[in-house]
Design a protein around this motif. Structure first.
Motif, PDB file in Angstrom:
ATOM      1  N   ASP A  76       0.555  29.444 -18.850  1.00  0.00           N
ATOM      2  CA  ASP A  76      -0.498  29.884 -17.936  1.00  0.00           C
ATOM      3  C   ASP A  76      -1.152  28.649 -17.324  1.00  0.00           C
ATOM      4  OD1 ASP A  76      -2.638  30.933 -16.576  1.00  0.00           O
ATOM      5  OD2 ASP A  76      -3.544  31.925 -18.307  1.00  0.00           O
ATOM      6  N   TYR A  77      -0.703  28.299 -16.128  1.00  0.00           N
ATOM      7  CA  TYR A  77      -1.217  27.106 -15.465  1.00  0.00           C
ATOM      8  C   TYR A  77      -2.666  27.244 -15.010  1.00  0.00           C
ATOM      9  CZ  TYR A  77       3.619  25.484 -15.262  1.00  0.00           C
ATOM     10  OH  TYR A  77       4.889  25.069 -15.579  1.00  0.00           O
ATOM     11  N   ASN A  78      -3.195  28.462 -15.026  1.00  0.00           N
ATOM     12  CA  ASN A  78      -4.572  28.692 -14.601  1.00  0.00           C
ATOM     13  C   ASN A  78      -5.572  28.474 -15.733  1.00  0.00           C
ATOM     14  OD1 ASN A  78      -3.419  29.491 -12.167  1.00  0.00           O
ATOM     15  ND2 ASN A  78      -3.372  31.629 -12.785  1.00  0.00           N
ATOM     16  N   SER A  79      -5.086  28.244 -16.939  1.00  0.00           N
ATOM     17  CA  SER A  79      -5.959  28.139 -18.107  1.00  0.00           C
ATOM     18  C   SER A  79      -5.918  26.735 -18.716  1.00  0.00           C
ATOM     19  CB  SER A  79      -5.522  29.163 -19.165  1.00  0.00           C
ATOM     20  OG  SER A  79      -6.195  28.926 -20.386  1.00  0.00           O
ATOM     21  N   THR A  82      -5.388  23.370 -12.189  1.00  0.00           N
ATOM     22  CA  THR A  82      -5.479  24.714 -12.763  1.00  0.00           C
ATOM     23  C   THR A  82      -5.948  25.776 -11.770  1.00  0.00           C
ATOM     24  OG1 THR A  82      -7.700  24.240 -13.603  1.00  0.00           O
ATOM     25  CG2 THR A  82      -5.852  23.860 -15.113  1.00  0.00           C
ATOM     26  N   SER A  83      -6.208  25.395 -10.555  1.00  0.00           N
ATOM     27  CA  SER A  83      -6.645  26.353  -9.542  1.00  0.00           C
ATOM     28  C   SER A  83      -5.434  26.934  -8.808  1.00  0.00           C
ATOM     29  CB  SER A  83      -7.576  25.690  -8.534  1.00  0.00           C
ATOM     30  OG  SER A  83      -7.743  26.529  -7.403  1.00  0.00           O
ATOM     31  N   PRO A  84      -5.169  28.229  -8.979  1.00  0.00           N
ATOM     32  CA  PRO A  84      -4.031  28.815  -8.264  1.00  0.00           C
ATOM     33  C   PRO A  84      -4.209  28.756  -6.750  1.00  0.00           C
ATOM     34  CG  PRO A  84      -5.326  30.535  -9.323  1.00  0.00           C
ATOM     35  CD  PRO A  84      -5.887  29.218  -9.780  1.00  0.00           C
ATOM     36  N   ASP A  85      -5.441  28.888  -6.282  1.00  0.00           N
ATOM     37  CA  ASP A  85      -5.698  28.816  -4.841  1.00  0.00           C
ATOM     38  C   ASP A  85      -5.337  27.437  -4.284  1.00  0.00           C
ATOM     39  OD1 ASP A  85      -6.623  31.441  -4.826  1.00  0.00           O
ATOM     40  OD2 ASP A  85      -8.719  30.844  -5.067  1.00  0.00           O
ATOM     41  N   ARG A 140      -3.182  25.278  -5.592  1.00  0.00           N
ATOM     42  CA  ARG A 140      -1.719  25.110  -5.622  1.00  0.00           C
ATOM     43  C   ARG A 140      -1.058  25.853  -4.472  1.00  0.00           C
ATOM     44  NH1 ARG A 140      -2.625  26.272 -11.173  1.00  0.00           N
ATOM     45  NH2 ARG A 140      -1.591  28.289 -10.929  1.00  0.00           N
TER      46      ARG A 140
END
Length: 140
Positions: A5-8, A33-36, A38
């Motif tokens: 989980d790259y967001n965590s 860690t921010s999906p936005d 990335r």
């Protein structure tokens, strides 16, 4: 892809702790860690499906995942042997199908590495990487 989980940040720290790895300041390591953020970076690259991209310092593969999902063929240059072992595991399917390869070492010191591309080469590197003078962008 079998990615964490790259967001965590907590999940990423847990992986490092379990493997006995630590982030190394000398490599400029940090995790996006921010999906936005990335997604924005990947969209700004305007990659065509099947386009070759060199990713410098993929870390645990957060950007790698987005680049591959976007259809790019990724060659990742990583200095950290521990991260290399994790990347090989996370992207094993992509390694087998030829859309992902990893090169151990510094992209600027590996003059023997060559990529054949039809319309140029796209290079992606985080600005926190130790070589601040390298700008993200496409080279033709």
């Amino acid at each position: 892809m079998n990615c964490p989980d790259y967001n965590s940040p907590q999940a990423l720290k847990k992986i490092l702790d379990e493997k006995g790895f630590a982030m190394q300041k000398k490599f400029g390591q940090n995790f996006l860690t921010s999906p936005d953020a990335r997604e924005k970076i990947v969209s700004l690259l305007s990659l065509a499906s099947g386009e070759d991209i060199w990713e410098v310092g993929p870390g645990l593969g957060a950007m790698t995942s987005g680049l591959l999902t976007g259809g790019a063929r990724v060659t990742a240059f990583e200095l950290d042997r521990g991260f290399i072992s994790l990347l090989e595991c996370y992207f094993n399917e992509e390694r087998n199908d030829g859309t992902f390869r990893i090169v151990a070492g510094d992209v600027f010191l590996l003059s023997s590495v060559k990529l054949q591309t039809g319309c140029g080469l796209c290079l992606a590197a985080r600005t926190t990487h130790p070589f601040q003078s390298c700008a993200n962008g496409c080279m033709t």
